[in-house]
Motif scaffolding. Structure first.
Motif, PDB file in Angstrom:
ATOM      1  N   TRP A 182     -28.002  36.813  -4.049  1.00 16.57           N
ATOM      2  CA  TRP A 182     -29.326  36.185  -3.873  1.00 16.57           C
ATOM      3  C   TRP A 182     -29.772  36.176  -2.417  1.00 16.57           C
ATOM      4  O   TRP A 182     -30.930  35.924  -2.131  1.00 16.57           O
ATOM      5  CB  TRP A 182     -29.362  34.777  -4.475  1.00 16.57           C
ATOM      6  CG  TRP A 182     -28.714  33.682  -3.676  1.00 16.57           C
ATOM      7  CD1 TRP A 182     -27.419  33.617  -3.298  1.00 16.57           C
ATOM      8  CD2 TRP A 182     -29.343  32.486  -3.183  1.00 16.57           C
ATOM      9  NE1 TRP A 182     -27.188  32.456  -2.610  1.00 16.57           N
ATOM     10  CE2 TRP A 182     -28.349  31.735  -2.523  1.00 16.57           C
ATOM     11  CE3 TRP A 182     -30.633  31.957  -3.250  1.00 16.57           C
ATOM     12  CZ2 TRP A 182     -28.609  30.504  -1.921  1.00 16.57           C
ATOM     13  CZ3 TRP A 182     -30.887  30.731  -2.659  1.00 16.57           C
ATOM     14  CH2 TRP A 182     -29.896  30.015  -1.992  1.00 16.57           C
ATOM     15  N   THR A 183     -28.850  36.470  -1.488  1.00 14.16           N
ATOM     16  CA  THR A 183     -29.252  36.510  -0.082  1.00 14.16           C
ATOM     17  C   THR A 183     -29.656  37.918   0.372  1.00 14.16           C
ATOM     18  O   THR A 183     -30.019  38.112   1.520  1.00 14.16           O
ATOM     19  CB  THR A 183     -28.085  36.033   0.819  1.00 14.16           C
ATOM     20  OG1 THR A 183     -26.955  36.867   0.586  1.00 14.16           O
ATOM     21  CG2 THR A 183     -27.711  34.585   0.522  1.00 14.16           C
ATOM     22  N   PRO A 212     -31.725  41.195   1.218  1.00 13.65           N
ATOM     23  CA  PRO A 212     -33.136  41.528   1.438  1.00 13.65           C
ATOM     24  C   PRO A 212     -33.704  42.199   0.191  1.00 13.65           C
ATOM     25  O   PRO A 212     -33.038  43.018  -0.442  1.00 13.65           O
ATOM     26  CB  PRO A 212     -33.082  42.502   2.617  1.00 13.65           C
ATOM     27  CG  PRO A 212     -31.836  42.118   3.362  1.00 13.65           C
ATOM     28  CD  PRO A 212     -30.856  41.729   2.286  1.00 13.65           C
ATOM     29  N   GLY A 213     -34.926  41.818  -0.165  1.00 17.46           N
ATOM     30  CA  GLY A 213     -35.525  42.335  -1.397  1.00 17.46           C
ATOM     31  C   GLY A 213     -35.482  41.315  -2.518  1.00 17.46           C
ATOM     32  O   GLY A 213     -36.145  41.499  -3.535  1.00 17.46           O
ATOM     33  N   VAL A 214     -34.702  40.246  -2.339  1.00 14.04           N
ATOM     34  CA  VAL A 214     -34.750  39.131  -3.283  1.00 14.04           C
ATOM     35  C   VAL A 214     -35.716  38.106  -2.693  1.00 14.04           C
ATOM     36  O   VAL A 214     -35.486  37.599  -1.598  1.00 14.04           O
ATOM     37  CB  VAL A 214     -33.361  38.471  -3.477  1.00 14.04           C
ATOM     38  CG1 VAL A 214     -33.469  37.287  -4.436  1.00 14.04           C
ATOM     39  CG2 VAL A 214     -32.356  39.477  -3.989  1.00 14.04           C
ATOM     40  N   VAL A 215     -36.807  37.850  -3.389  1.00 14.26           N
ATOM     41  CA  VAL A 215     -37.746  36.827  -2.916  1.00 14.26           C
ATOM     42  C   VAL A 215     -38.057  35.877  -4.066  1.00 14.26           C
ATOM     43  O   VAL A 215     -37.813  36.179  -5.229  1.00 14.26           O
ATOM     44  CB  VAL A 215     -39.073  37.424  -2.362  1.00 14.26           C
ATOM     45  CG1 VAL A 215     -38.822  38.308  -1.168  1.00 14.26           C
ATOM     46  CG2 VAL A 215     -39.845  38.163  -3.439  1.00 14.26           C
ATOM     47  N   GLY A 267     -29.658  45.774   0.673  1.00 14.00           N
ATOM     48  CA  GLY A 267     -30.838  45.277  -0.007  1.00 14.00           C
ATOM     49  C   GLY A 267     -30.667  45.532  -1.489  1.00 14.00           C
ATOM     50  O   GLY A 267     -29.750  46.254  -1.906  1.00 14.00           O
ATOM     51  N   VAL A 268     -31.561  44.935  -2.297  1.00 13.25           N
ATOM     52  CA  VAL A 268     -31.427  45.055  -3.748  1.00 13.25           C
ATOM     53  C   VAL A 268     -31.576  46.505  -4.207  1.00 13.25           C
ATOM     54  O   VAL A 268     -32.517  47.193  -3.805  1.00 13.25           O
ATOM     55  CB  VAL A 268     -32.521  44.229  -4.464  1.00 13.25           C
ATOM     56  CG1 VAL A 268     -32.402  44.363  -5.974  1.00 13.25           C
ATOM     57  CG2 VAL A 268     -32.440  42.777  -4.061  1.00 13.25           C
ATOM     58  N   ASP A 306     -35.775  47.915  -6.821  1.00 13.80           N
ATOM     59  CA  ASP A 306     -35.715  47.778  -5.361  1.00 13.80           C
ATOM     60  C   ASP A 306     -36.130  46.387  -4.901  1.00 13.80           C
ATOM     61  O   ASP A 306     -36.172  46.115  -3.707  1.00 13.80           O
ATOM     62  CB  ASP A 306     -36.522  48.881  -4.655  1.00 13.80           C
ATOM     63  CG  ASP A 306     -37.961  48.944  -5.116  1.00 13.80           C
ATOM     64  OD1 ASP A 306     -38.375  48.061  -5.897  1.00 13.80           O
ATOM     65  OD2 ASP A 306     -38.680  49.865  -4.692  1.00 13.80           O
TER      66      ASP A 306
END
Lengths: 492, 92
Positions: free
Chosen positions: A140-141, A143-146, A246-247, A272
């Motif tokens: 969950w940390t 980049p790409g998880v918002v 990133g995701v 992504d």
């Protein structure tokens, strides 16, 4: 009173409002219509809050009812006598009662583009809104998880699609709104995973149908997402997000009514970006800092300040409205703002202007009562699920700022961290720059689970200034060494 | 890594990111403008060095705090201005 070095003098006004969303802006406009001198503070560049956020940077924005409502609110605020200070981050709020103790007072300090602004008023209205709850899962940390609410900011205000292929997961009404918004923006949405099951939505149909226009929009969102080819997975949550920097992949799986993982097939999607949110928590830092009385309400997002029928907290002169006083959504926020505006007008001695105000009070109270069933139904879908928190894996980071894992939190509790503040001292969780806003709700639940105590017994972190990270340079501003008063040496 | 703009910006300006010039829409929030140029890793977490990027987009989580013209600023609340100098926090 301690003066802030380099600050200009403290200006006195009748009312200070913090937060220019639907609740705060409405309260400010109402109080100003009553002839009161009102200053409205917000850290964003325009009013509207998150729900009605204004487009920026040349993005024309979406054309939907929220955009229209936001524009209307901004126009009304512009036409009002409210002094609005946007781009101002409130970092300190202290009680500043009159020397005889008879009149309440508050001193508010906010850093803006031109340095520190200090205000004093006998009435303070808090409309500080909510933070997003994301219950931690592996990845969950990345980049790409918002957040889901974050995605609405991207779509409404910034004009950015977070990815080309985006999985949407979580719960509550934002889930479908964001999924549909992404599809409309041309983004491929391979899957929409809702923690709620179909039954959870069906059980709320009576309340939802009480607001037919919203029910129709919800159905439209669902249809748009489904027709685009998205897999609509109810009773599913995120197992993990994967990728080195990133995701790149999101794995979903079935969950029970409490959000706990069920054995069953996991489904992986190349993506992504992942947009995920598990409801909202109240941003009640100011009422905590001023030691108002709070109560725990799972339905309304966690700890909420106790308020009376005028939305006044247990601290006289301190009002709390909008999602910051309990997650109830925009309609109730707007109405509560109007109610407080009327109340401030009445207290200024305008109670009986032709009897009009009395009927206004009744009308707002009636509308508030009518709005509650729908609002409660939506809040219920967004409430924290204990099983989901219990399921957090030991090596998953819970506190993003300080990289504190679940295992470290459990160990600290077992090693006698007996209170939530002590847990913070032991592990540093909640001590980073977000000041516990994103882990607090989860950590408190973890402690309650570990100690088998109710959330009320675990409590919440003590509120402390500064409310936002501010640099010393911003606070001090430009100054001349010669202007610094040097105290006389102490007598020998 | 393919966040994309939903509109045609009226004016692009030059912003320096880690010494490299990138064109970004003027007035767009920096976090999103960076993402639109393919940059979403903004810093490393202090303890494990894990990659981090914008998360809450509303000024609360501090994940996107980077150096703008030498001062720490939240990229999600900082509009793009011509000539900005950006330093990421250990992300590159």
């Amino acid at each position: 009173m301690n003066r802030v070095p380099g600050s200009s003098d403290v200006s006195s006004v009748d009312v200070i409002v913090i937060g220019a969303g639907p609740a705060g802006a409405e309260a400010a406009i109402g109080a100003a219509e009553g002839g009161l001198a009102v200053t409205l503070l917000d850290e964003q560049g325009a009013s509207g809050g998150q729900v009605w956020r204004a487009p920026v940077g040349g993005y024309p924005g979406k054309r939907d009812p929220e955009a229209a409502a936001g524009a209307a609110l901004r126009a009304r605020l512009q036409a009002s006598a409210v002094r609005a200070a946007f781009g101002h981050r409130v970092w300190s709020v202290v009680r500043d009662d009159s020397p005889d103790g008879l009149t309440p007072g508050f001193r508010v300090d906010a850093v803006g583009p031109h340095g520190n602004l200090s205000l004093r008023a006998p009435a303070l209205v808090l409309a500080t809104g909510a933070h997003e709850r994301v219950v931690p899962f592996p990845g969950w940390t990345l980049p790409g998880v918002v957040g889901l609410a974050a995605a609405t900011v991207l779509l409404k205000s910034h004009g950015l699609a977070p990815g080309r292929r985006v999985v949407v997961a979580g719960c509550g009404p934002l889930l479908l709104a964001v999924a549909a918004g992404l599809v409309k923006a041309g983004v491929e949405v391979p899957a929409v995973a809702d923690l709620s099951r179909r039954f959870d939505w069906l059980a709320r149909m009576p309340a939802v149908l009480g607001r037919p226009a919203l029910a129709a929009r919800g159905a439209g969102w669902c249809a748009r997402a489904a027709l685009s080819g998205a897999r609509m997975l109810s009773g599913h949550g995120v197992r993990r997000a994967e990728g080195p920097e990133g995701v790149e992949r999101v794995v979903l799986g079935p969950v029970d009514a409490q959000g706990r993982a069920l054995s069953g097939p996991e489904i992986a999607f190349e993506a992504d970006a992942l947009v995920v949110g598990h409801g909202l928590t109240t941003a009640c830092e100011v009422t905590r800092m001023l030691r108002a009385t709070h109560r725990f309400s799972r339905l309304y997002g966690g700890w909420i300040p106790e308020v009376d029928e005028h939305f006044e907290t247990t601290v006289p002169g301190l009002f709390a409205i909008g999602d910051g006083a309990g997650i109830r959504g925009q309609q109730i926020a707007s109405l509560a703002g109007r109610r407080v505006g009327l109340e401030l007008w009445a207290r200024a001695g305008h109670a009986d202007v032709g009897g009009r105000r009395g009927s206004d009070f009744e009308s707002v109270d009636r509308q508030l009562a009518r709005a509650r069933p729908f609002s409660d139904a939506m809040s219920g879908l967004m409430a924290q699920r204990a099983g989901q928190v219990a399921d957090i894996a030991p090596d998953t980071v819970v506190c993003r700022c300080e990289d504190v894992t679940r295992a470290e939190i459990d160990t600290a509790i077992d090693q006698s961290a007996g209170s939530i503040d002590q847990l913070k001292h032991f592990t540093r969780c909640g001590m980073g720059p977000c000041q516990g806003r994103y882990c607090g709700d989860t950590v408190q639940e973890l402690m309650a689970l570990r100690l088998q105590e109710p959330r009320e017994a675990v409590g919440q972190w003590t509120g402390r200034p500064p409310l936002r990270p501010v640099s010393l340079g911003e606070l001090v501003g430009e100054f001349n060494y010669d202007d610094i008063p040097i105290p006389k040496p102490a007598p020998l | 890594m393919s966040a994309s703009l939903l509109f045609k910006p009226s004016r692009l300006v030059a912003v320096t990111v880690e010494g490299e010039t990138r064109q970004m829409p003027e007035g767009m929030m920096l976090a999103s403008a960076l993402a639109a140029t393919g940059l979403r890793v903004l810093r490393r977490s202090p303890r494990t060095g894990a990659p981090r990027g914008a998360f809450c987009l509303m000024g609360a989580c501090q994940e996107c705090a980077i150096h703008v013209d030498g001062a720490l600023a939240q990229a999600c609340m900082t509009p793009v201005r011509e000539g900005m100098q950006i330093e990421l926090r250990g992300a590159r």
